[in-house]
Design a protein around this motif. Structure first.
Motif, mmCIF file in Angstrom:
data_model
loop_
_atom_site.group_PDB
_atom_site.id
_atom_site.type_symbol
_atom_site.label_atom_id
_atom_site.label_comp_id
_atom_site.label_asym_id
_atom_site.label_seq_id
_atom_site.Cartn_x
_atom_site.Cartn_y
_atom_site.Cartn_z
ATOM 1 N N MET A 1 0.541 -1.362 0.170
ATOM 2 C CA MET A 1 0.082 0.496 -0.135
ATOM 3 C C MET A 1 0.933 1.239 0.003
ATOM 4 O O MET A 1 1.149 2.269 -0.935
ATOM 5 N N MET B 1 0.063 5.193 -1.134
ATOM 6 C CA MET B 1 -1.245 5.702 -0.687
ATOM 7 C C MET B 1 -1.226 6.044 0.537
ATOM 8 O O MET B 1 -0.733 6.463 1.238
ATOM 9 N N VAL C 1 -3.949 3.706 3.735
ATOM 10 C CA VAL C 1 -3.073 2.841 4.888
ATOM 11 C C VAL C 1 -4.710 1.715 5.572
ATOM 12 O O VAL C 1 -4.662 0.325 5.503
#
Length: 101
Positions: A61, A66, A71
């Motif tokens: 992630m 992100m 996340v």
């Protein structure tokens, strides 16, 4: 030799990313989380099916860019799906022996 091997691997990864398309289930999942902004990052990183999305870890992630709070939200959502998900039809044959055995 190592640089050439790395260049080949990068080339293969780029072609694979170009060929990926998000499954509709992934598109809907991201939309429900208001994460459509990440659609291209998911696709380009090969997280194009729910099988791959459900296998995501925090490192994946972060690697796709992100935000930290997103996340946390995605980890929670993946946990929710994992707890109530039944095996996909295509995967059931791998998970269970045939009924006649």
């Amino acid at each position: 030799a190592e640089n050439l091997a790395r260049a080949r691997a990068d080339s293969v990864a780029m072609r694979a990313a170009e060929a990926c398309q998000l499954d509709e289930e992934v598109v809907q999942f991201l939309e429900k989380l208001s994460f459509s902004i990440y659609s291209e990052a998911f696709r380009a990183s090969g997280f194009d099916t729910m099988v791959s999305v459900l296998g995501m870890e925090r490192e994946h992630m972060r690697t796709i860019g992100m935000l930290p709070g997103h996340v946390v939200k995605l980890e929670w959502a993946i946990g929710q799906v994992r707890t109530r998900r039944t095996p996909l039809p295509a995967m059931q044959s791998l998970a269970a022996p045939p009924a006649d055995q």
